[in-house]
Design a protein around this motif. Sequence first.
Motif, PDB file in Angstrom:
ATOM      1  N   ALA A  91       0.858  -1.166  -0.062  1.00 22.28           N
ATOM      2  CA  ALA A  91       0.114   0.024   0.070  1.00 22.28           C
ATOM      3  C   ALA A  91       0.812   1.306  -0.011  1.00 22.28           C
ATOM      4  O   ALA A  91       0.684   2.211  -0.768  1.00 22.28           O
ATOM      5  N   PHE A  92       2.006   1.239   0.826  1.00 24.55           N
ATOM      6  CA  PHE A  92       2.974   2.434   0.690  1.00 24.55           C
ATOM      7  C   PHE A  92       3.380   2.806  -0.457  1.00 24.55           C
ATOM      8  O   PHE A  92       3.497   3.931  -0.757  1.00 24.55           O
ATOM      9  N   LYS A  93       3.910   1.480  -1.158  1.00 26.15           N
ATOM     10  CA  LYS A  93       4.572   1.847  -2.684  1.00 26.15           C
ATOM     11  C   LYS A  93       3.564   2.486  -3.581  1.00 26.15           C
ATOM     12  O   LYS A  93       4.058   3.252  -4.450  1.00 26.15           O
ATOM     13  N   ASN A  94       2.233   2.147  -3.211  1.00 26.65           N
ATOM     14  CA  ASN A  94       1.255   2.624  -4.331  1.00 26.65           C
ATOM     15  C   ASN A  94       0.976   4.194  -4.048  1.00 26.65           C
ATOM     16  O   ASN A  94       0.293   4.661  -4.704  1.00 26.65           O
ATOM     17  N   LEU A  95       1.223   4.420  -2.697  1.00 30.48           N
ATOM     18  CA  LEU A  95       0.345   5.449  -2.295  1.00 30.48           C
ATOM     19  C   LEU A  95       1.132   6.805  -1.612  1.00 30.48           C
ATOM     20  O   LEU A  95       0.735   7.691  -1.124  1.00 30.48           O
ATOM     21  N   SER A  96       2.578   6.341  -1.745  1.00 35.55           N
ATOM     22  CA  SER A  96       3.489   7.175  -1.089  1.00 35.55           C
ATOM     23  C   SER A  96       3.673   8.506  -1.494  1.00 35.55           C
ATOM     24  O   SER A  96       3.580   9.408  -0.691  1.00 35.55           O
ATOM     25  N   ASP A  97       3.392   8.898  -2.775  1.00 33.96           N
ATOM     26  CA  ASP A  97       3.202  10.228  -3.300  1.00 33.96           C
ATOM     27  C   ASP A  97       2.439  11.283  -2.964  1.00 33.96           C
ATOM     28  O   ASP A  97       2.092  12.185  -2.996  1.00 33.96           O
ATOM     29  N   ALA A  98       0.988  10.311  -2.369  1.00 35.61           N
ATOM     30  CA  ALA A  98      -0.138  11.195  -1.941  1.00 35.61           C
ATOM     31  C   ALA A  98      -0.064  11.486  -0.114  1.00 35.61           C
ATOM     32  O   ALA A  98      -0.949  12.204  -0.172  1.00 35.61           O
ATOM     33  N   ILE A  99       1.012  10.655   0.417  1.00 34.85           N
ATOM     34  CA  ILE A  99       0.816  10.767   1.965  1.00 34.85           C
ATOM     35  C   ILE A  99       1.129  12.333   2.331  1.00 34.85           C
ATOM     36  O   ILE A  99       2.315  12.821   1.967  1.00 34.85           O
ATOM     37  N   THR A 100       0.297  12.642   3.245  1.00 32.91           N
ATOM     38  CA  THR A 100       0.590  14.208   3.919  1.00 32.91           C
ATOM     39  C   THR A 100       0.887  13.853   5.421  1.00 32.91           C
ATOM     40  O   THR A 100       1.631  14.860   6.184  1.00 32.91           O
ATOM     41  N   VAL A 101       0.382  13.001   5.743  1.00 32.28           N
ATOM     42  CA  VAL A 101       0.487  12.542   7.444  1.00 32.28           C
ATOM     43  C   VAL A 101       0.549  11.074   7.358  1.00 32.28           C
ATOM     44  O   VAL A 101      -0.112  10.466   6.671  1.00 32.28           O
ATOM     45  N   PHE A 102       1.263  10.598   8.535  1.00 30.97           N
ATOM     46  CA  PHE A 102       1.681   9.186   8.798  1.00 30.97           C
ATOM     47  C   PHE A 102       1.100   8.929   9.961  1.00 30.97           C
ATOM     48  O   PHE A 102       1.748   9.241  11.105  1.00 30.97           O
ATOM     49  N   HIS A 103       0.214   7.788  10.042  1.00 35.08           N
ATOM     50  CA  HIS A 103      -0.179   7.275  11.205  1.00 35.08           C
ATOM     51  C   HIS A 103       0.789   5.775  11.652  1.00 35.08           C
ATOM     52  O   HIS A 103       0.429   4.898  10.838  1.00 35.08           O
ATOM     53  N   LEU A 104       1.434   5.836  12.535  1.00 38.20           N
ATOM     54  CA  LEU A 104       2.512   4.691  12.801  1.00 38.20           C
ATOM     55  C   LEU A 104       1.885   3.443  13.722  1.00 38.20           C
ATOM     56  O   LEU A 104       1.265   3.792  14.738  1.00 38.20           O
ATOM     57  N   ALA A 114      11.555   0.835   7.779  1.00 32.25           N
ATOM     58  CA  ALA A 114      11.576   0.928   5.996  1.00 32.25           C
ATOM     59  C   ALA A 114      10.823   1.969   5.682  1.00 32.25           C
ATOM     60  O   ALA A 114      10.841   2.719   4.896  1.00 32.25           O
ATOM     61  N   LEU A 115       9.265   1.928   6.381  1.00 31.37           N
ATOM     62  CA  LEU A 115       8.146   2.814   5.847  1.00 31.37           C
ATOM     63  C   LEU A 115       8.784   4.276   6.260  1.00 31.37           C
ATOM     64  O   LEU A 115       8.525   5.354   5.449  1.00 31.37           O
ATOM     65  N   ILE A 116       9.159   4.474   7.272  1.00 35.31           N
ATOM     66  CA  ILE A 116       9.796   5.961   7.686  1.00 35.31           C
ATOM     67  C   ILE A 116      10.981   6.304   6.790  1.00 35.31           C
ATOM     68  O   ILE A 116      11.033   7.380   6.381  1.00 35.31           O
ATOM     69  N   ASN A 117      11.934   5.331   6.578  1.00 34.73           N
ATOM     70  CA  ASN A 117      12.931   5.759   5.680  1.00 34.73           C
ATOM     71  C   ASN A 117      12.421   6.059   4.410  1.00 34.73           C
ATOM     72  O   ASN A 117      13.359   6.817   3.715  1.00 34.73           O
ATOM     73  N   ASN A 118      11.220   5.569   3.737  1.00 36.40           N
ATOM     74  CA  ASN A 118      11.129   6.160   2.501  1.00 36.40           C
ATOM     75  C   ASN A 118       9.842   7.059   2.487  1.00 36.40           C
ATOM     76  O   ASN A 118       9.348   7.448   1.484  1.00 36.40           O
ATOM     77  N   LEU A 119       9.782   7.833   3.695  1.00 37.24           N
ATOM     78  CA  LEU A 119       8.635   8.770   3.938  1.00 37.24           C
ATOM     79  C   LEU A 119       9.316  10.033   3.543  1.00 37.24           C
ATOM     80  O   LEU A 119      10.590  10.423   4.134  1.00 37.24           O
ATOM     81  N   SER A 120       8.889  11.360   2.907  1.00 31.54           N
ATOM     82  CA  SER A 120       9.442  12.320   2.443  1.00 31.54           C
ATOM     83  C   SER A 120       9.542  13.111   4.142  1.00 31.54           C
ATOM     84  O   SER A 120       8.761  12.895   5.104  1.00 31.54           O
ATOM     85  N   ALA A 121      10.717  13.761   4.082  1.00 33.38           N
ATOM     86  CA  ALA A 121      11.087  14.437   5.472  1.00 33.38           C
ATOM     87  C   ALA A 121      10.081  15.416   6.146  1.00 33.38           C
ATOM     88  O   ALA A 121      10.116  15.683   7.436  1.00 33.38           O
ATOM     89  N   ASN A 122       9.228  15.806   5.375  1.00 35.37           N
ATOM     90  CA  ASN A 122       8.273  16.754   5.848  1.00 35.37           C
ATOM     91  C   ASN A 122       6.944  16.440   6.282  1.00 35.37           C
ATOM     92  O   ASN A 122       6.159  17.001   6.689  1.00 35.37           O
TER      93      ASN A 122
END
Length: 247
Positions: free
Chosen positions: A175-188, A208-216
Motif C-alpha cells: 500500500a505504501f509503495k502505491n500511495l507514497s506520493d499522496a501521503i501528507t500525514v503518517f499514522h504509525l 523501512a516505511l519511515i526511511n522512505n517517507l518524505s522528510a516533511n
Amino acid sequence: MQASINTAVFANEIQAGRSQLSYLEELADSPIDNIEVRGELFNKETKDEELNSIYSLCQKQDWGFFYSIPEQLFKTDQVNPNIEDHLKMAEKFHIGNLKISLGDLSDISAEQLNNLKDLLSQYNVKVTIENEPNDNGTLKNVVQQIIKLRELDIPLGYTFDSGNWYWIDEDPIDAFKNLSDAITVFHLKDIKDKETVMLNDGTTDWKALINNLSANIPVFIEYETSKQELPGQIKLVNDALNKRDKK
C-alpha cells in the motif's frame, strides 16, 4: 523532525474519566513536534474549554495542533453535512489540521465535489482523508478515490494509517509503495496477529516505511501505550527519523 502523538496512546485512561488535556500536559517538554486529539474522547460539556487550553499548551510547547474527526467525509451519495461545522470549530480553536475517514465516493457527483472544493478553500485549515479498515479502505479503492479527487483538484491531504491495512488483509508495504506520493500525514502502528503491539514487537517493517517517507511528513504514534512505555516508543521513532534525516 521528531515524533508526533495522537491521544489514542492514552485512550483507555481517557475513557475512564481523565481529559485529553491532562495527559497532554504530562508530555510538556517531550521531544515531539505535533499532537492530535480525538473528537470521540471529549466530554461535550467541557470540550470548548479543553480545546482552548490545548491550543494554549500547543503555543507554549510549539506543537502543531491536529484533530481527528470520528466520521466519514463521503457517505455514498452525499458529502458529510457536518464538515463545515468541523471547519468552523478548527478555525475557532486554532486547529491547523483535521483528519477524517475517507468513506464512499461511489455516488458523489462532480458538482458535490466542486462544492466541497469551494468550501475547503474558504478555511485556512488542512483536511486529510484516512484509509479505513473496511471495504472503503482497500488499496484498490483508496488509489481510485485519490486519483478522482486529484483530477478535480480537491484540496485534501492523505493520512496513511500503517495498521489499518492488516484488518482487511492488505499489505501495508505494498500500500505504501502505491500511495507514497499522496501521503501528507503518517499514522504509525506495529501489528502482530491483527493486534497492535509496541514497536519492534510486530511484523511491520516500520523503519523501512519511515526511511522512505518524505522528510516533511509528520509521523504520529497512534496506538495505546502505558506512561512507562511511551518515552521509549518516542525515542525509537525519533532515532529512526534522525537516522533517516542524516542520510
